[in-house]
Scaffold this active site. Sequence first.
Site, PDB file in Angstrom:
ATOM      1  N   ALA A  46       6.592   8.469   3.836  1.00  0.00           N
ATOM      2  CA  ALA A  46       7.279   8.754   2.574  1.00  0.00           C
ATOM      3  C   ALA A  46       8.096  10.048   2.592  1.00  0.00           C
ATOM      4  O   ALA A  46       9.292  10.031   2.265  1.00  0.00           O
ATOM      5  CB  ALA A  46       6.262   8.754   1.427  1.00  0.00           C
ATOM      6  N   ASP A 235       2.410   6.610  -0.665  1.00  0.00           N
ATOM      7  CA  ASP A 235       3.842   6.339  -0.749  1.00  0.00           C
ATOM      8  C   ASP A 235       4.361   6.439  -2.182  1.00  0.00           C
ATOM      9  O   ASP A 235       5.542   6.684  -2.395  1.00  0.00           O
ATOM     10  CB  ASP A 235       4.142   4.958  -0.170  1.00  0.00           C
ATOM     11  N   ASN A 245      -0.541   3.057  -0.885  1.00  0.00           N
ATOM     12  CA  ASN A 245      -0.488   3.540   0.497  1.00  0.00           C
ATOM     13  C   ASN A 245      -0.588   2.322   1.408  1.00  0.00           C
ATOM     14  O   ASN A 245      -0.667   1.180   0.948  1.00  0.00           O
ATOM     15  CB  ASN A 245      -1.615   4.540   0.773  1.00  0.00           C
ATOM     16  N   LYS A 246      -0.585   2.564   2.695  1.00  0.00           N
ATOM     17  CA  LYS A 246      -0.612   1.480   3.679  1.00  0.00           C
ATOM     18  C   LYS A 246      -1.735   0.489   3.378  1.00  0.00           C
ATOM     19  O   LYS A 246      -2.826   0.877   2.992  1.00  0.00           O
ATOM     20  CB  LYS A 246      -0.787   2.073   5.073  1.00  0.00           C
TER      21      LYS A 246
END
Length: 344
Positions: A46, A235, A245-246
């Site tokens: 990010a 992110d 997030n991931k």
Amino acid sequence: MITIEWKNNAVKIIDQTKLPGKFEYLYIKDIKTLWHAIKVLKVRGAPALGAAAALGVFLAIKNSKAENFPAFKAELDKIISYIGSSRPTAKNLFWGLERIRKTVLNNKTKPVPTLKKLIFEEAHKIIREDMVSCRNIGRFGAKLVKKGDTILTVCNAGMLATIDYGTALGVIYRCQEEKKKIKVYACETRPLLQGARLTTWELSRKGIDVTLICDNMAATLMQQGKIDMVIAGADRIAANGDAANKIGTYSLAVLSRHHKIPFYIAAPESTFDLSIKSGKDIPIEERDAKEIKELFFKEAMALPEVKVYNPAFDVTPHNLITAIISDKGIIKPPYQLNIKKVLK
């Protein structure tokens, strides 16, 4: 090591799709190539995307033939829209673009050559700010870590995801600087293996004790008492503290709650999106089926007709997050109130 910068009249990036086997810089000289580099994750993370977006605007507009502000702004708007279409989830990418737009709008009475110079300067200001903010995250986060702790992390939120330090891994680097003798377990992070390819690579380079695990091994490690805390990046963070997030981060948060292990999110102010009330409004990118079925295999691991669901991110609800480590300080629940207080 610098992940992204302006060099030789081009955007210079580390090609992260080649790691860990090959360390290679790319010099990007046109906006379509940069858009593609963002899309296929040659540059990713990010905060790094915020810098890529800003430098990308300059790259695309530096040779503009516009002779007045309306023509220049029309061109700028098209460029910003194009870069923004590359990936939808990371707030920093759009934050970087809006920083550039605001810079131009605030100086609309100035000549076009001056506007170009101001865009260039703003992009470099974003880069310098990231270097400072990541070190602030590291400094605040290290206060939560005791000597000898073992930290579990997912994806890559280190030097490669920022300019030169990291968010979640920034905490780890600060702990190393403070000689806390920590250990790290890194989830491989399917399907693109950012944990295996990137996180273990950069931690190993720094001499940090890191062990790679498959994503589905985390529960067993927690059950065995081998994990003291989880630190992940983000992110996009909504106003209520929900954090995208991931993919797989949410699973770790659920496991952490069950095993009574602290679960932290580490992210700079530029990742917060206070215009979004909760995580359900965060746009989640879906990626190509090939990433799951064949990308890292010598032959396809599933039949061609098999359907694939491949969201790149998940959202961890705020009630599973012990605290958010920001560049302005540690944010604790209730997030709706304290995010605004700390970030003011």
